[in-house]
Design a protein around this motif. Sequence first.
Motif, PDB file in Angstrom:
ATOM      1  N   ALA A  17     -38.981 -17.471 -15.765  1.00 16.65           N
ATOM      2  CA  ALA A  17     -40.401 -17.313 -16.069  1.00 16.65           C
ATOM      3  C   ALA A  17     -40.977 -18.560 -16.731  1.00 16.65           C
ATOM      4  CB  ALA A  17     -40.604 -16.087 -16.967  1.00 16.65           C
ATOM      5  N   LEU A  20     -41.401 -21.378 -14.148  1.00 20.62           N
ATOM      6  CA  LEU A  20     -42.569 -21.144 -13.300  1.00 20.62           C
ATOM      7  C   LEU A  20     -43.857 -21.485 -14.036  1.00 20.62           C
ATOM      8  CD1 LEU A  20     -41.556 -17.808 -11.594  1.00 20.62           C
ATOM      9  CD2 LEU A  20     -41.922 -20.020 -10.478  1.00 20.62           C
ATOM     10  N   ALA A  21     -43.934 -21.097 -15.315  1.00 21.32           N
ATOM     11  CA  ALA A  21     -45.136 -21.369 -16.098  1.00 21.32           C
ATOM     12  C   ALA A  21     -45.368 -22.869 -16.222  1.00 21.32           C
ATOM     13  CB  ALA A  21     -45.024 -20.724 -17.483  1.00 21.32           C
ATOM     14  N   SER A  24     -46.556 -24.218 -12.741  1.00 23.80           N
ATOM     15  CA  SER A  24     -47.857 -23.778 -12.247  1.00 23.80           C
ATOM     16  C   SER A  24     -48.981 -23.992 -13.238  1.00 23.80           C
ATOM     17  CB  SER A  24     -47.795 -22.278 -11.906  1.00 23.80           C
ATOM     18  OG  SER A  24     -47.567 -21.527 -13.083  1.00 23.80           O
ATOM     19  N   THR A  27     -49.597 -18.814 -17.318  1.00 23.34           N
ATOM     20  CA  THR A  27     -48.976 -18.187 -18.484  1.00 23.34           C
ATOM     21  C   THR A  27     -48.290 -16.921 -18.035  1.00 23.34           C
ATOM     22  OG1 THR A  27     -51.054 -17.074 -18.968  1.00 23.34           O
ATOM     23  CG2 THR A  27     -50.625 -19.134 -20.134  1.00 23.34           C
ATOM     24  N   GLY A  28     -47.043 -17.042 -17.564  1.00 24.35           N
ATOM     25  CA  GLY A  28     -46.320 -15.891 -17.044  1.00 24.35           C
ATOM     26  C   GLY A  28     -46.106 -14.839 -18.105  1.00 24.35           C
ATOM     27  N   SER A  29     -46.207 -13.589 -17.700  1.00 23.96           N
ATOM     28  CA  SER A  29     -46.002 -12.478 -18.625  1.00 23.96           C
ATOM     29  C   SER A  29     -44.546 -12.096 -18.665  1.00 23.96           C
ATOM     30  CB  SER A  29     -46.833 -11.273 -18.170  1.00 23.96           C
ATOM     31  OG  SER A  29     -46.463 -10.119 -18.877  1.00 23.96           O
ATOM     32  N   THR A  40     -45.886 -13.195 -12.625  1.00 25.65           N
ATOM     33  CA  THR A  40     -46.446 -14.552 -12.623  1.00 25.65           C
ATOM     34  C   THR A  40     -47.491 -14.660 -11.522  1.00 25.65           C
ATOM     35  OG1 THR A  40     -44.354 -15.473 -13.422  1.00 25.65           O
ATOM     36  CG2 THR A  40     -45.923 -17.012 -12.428  1.00 25.65           C
ATOM     37  N   LYS A  41     -48.670 -15.085 -11.873  1.00 21.69           N
ATOM     38  CA  LYS A  41     -49.773 -15.181 -10.903  1.00 21.69           C
ATOM     39  C   LYS A  41     -49.385 -16.093  -9.744  1.00 21.69           C
ATOM     40  CE  LYS A  41     -54.743 -16.178 -10.623  1.00 21.69           C
ATOM     41  NZ  LYS A  41     -55.061 -14.860 -10.042  1.00 21.69           N
ATOM     42  N   LYS A  43     -47.005 -15.710  -7.635  1.00 20.72           N
ATOM     43  CA  LYS A  43     -45.580 -15.653  -7.297  1.00 20.72           C
ATOM     44  C   LYS A  43     -45.138 -14.195  -7.187  1.00 20.72           C
ATOM     45  CE  LYS A  43     -44.968 -20.157  -7.676  1.00 20.72           C
ATOM     46  NZ  LYS A  43     -44.571 -21.006  -6.523  1.00 20.72           N
ATOM     47  N   THR A  45     -41.893 -12.129  -8.035  1.00 21.97           N
ATOM     48  CA  THR A  45     -40.614 -12.208  -8.738  1.00 21.97           C
ATOM     49  C   THR A  45     -39.731 -11.032  -8.339  1.00 21.97           C
ATOM     50  OG1 THR A  45     -41.704 -13.280 -10.618  1.00 21.97           O
ATOM     51  CG2 THR A  45     -39.514 -12.371 -10.999  1.00 21.97           C
ATOM     52  N   ASP A 104     -39.021  -7.792 -16.277  1.00 24.35           N
ATOM     53  CA  ASP A 104     -39.281  -9.197 -15.994  1.00 24.35           C
ATOM     54  C   ASP A 104     -39.264  -9.471 -14.494  1.00 24.35           C
ATOM     55  OD1 ASP A 104     -39.517 -10.241 -18.692  1.00 24.35           O
ATOM     56  OD2 ASP A 104     -37.409  -9.741 -18.907  1.00 24.35           O
TER      57      ASP A 104
END
Length: 280
Positions: A17, A20-21, A24, A27-29, A40-41, A43, A45, A104
């Motif tokens: 995560a 990826l953040a 990109s 701000t992945g959750s 993740t916006k 993407k 997962t 996740d």
Amino acid sequence: MPPRTRIAAIALAAAAALTLAACSGGTGSSSSSGSDGYVTKGKLTIATSQPAYAPWVEDNKPQSGKGFEAAVAYAVADKLGFSKSDVVWVRDDFDKSIAPGPKDFDLNLQQFSITDERKKAVDFSSPYYTTSQVVITTATSKAADATSLADLKDDLIGAMTGTTSYSDAVADIAPTQQVQVFNSNDDAVTALKAGQVDAIVVDLPTGFYVTSAELDDGKITGQLPAVKGDTGDQFGIVLPKDSALTKKVSAAVDALRADGTLASLEKKWLNSQGNAPILK
């Protein structure tokens, strides 16, 4: 499968995560709680086990798309509008994946049987595969010549704890000795090799793999019978509870079934049931 630790799974998912953040700028959750349902916006997962075994994932490399579940995952991703490069793989523990709480991952494929009990904690897609349970043994075991359920009743049977294999072994074989439980199929196979059990029960694809690749003298005794119209053990994609993606993923799976993709992938990656007679 060998034991997989909670700490390792969480650490790997978190690392994915964060990576990826950084790439990109997003701000992945830490869980699938965004309004669009994605961790993740932009993407998708997808989680699987560590390690992941054939025929579900070839060479423990889900990103290759080789193996039945890896191929299904990419087919679903395509239906959802994601390219292969937009799929991110993480690893997660089997039990943790279906426990209550934040996740996740967006999707998780680990041969999860769809059950009402599990639905209390997570969502499931429509089933992407329906299988049966089989009894496997070795040529030197006392169960080697069994041709019926009655022939197995006095044998010592083993199965992985918490699985349909275990519950079906108890219900269908109804052995005179208590079914032995193991933490993983690997542990059950090891016990079979050592002669600590006479036979073990696993799902059909695992049975074909174990008897061909892990046991020098392995054999499939046969399939356990379906009970009262039961069509077999149904595997579904796991999603976080009340995920915004559940209906979309189910629709994707249904479309793949309707257009013949699932049948084609099953034929390519999983063995035929013709070599496993039904035990009566």
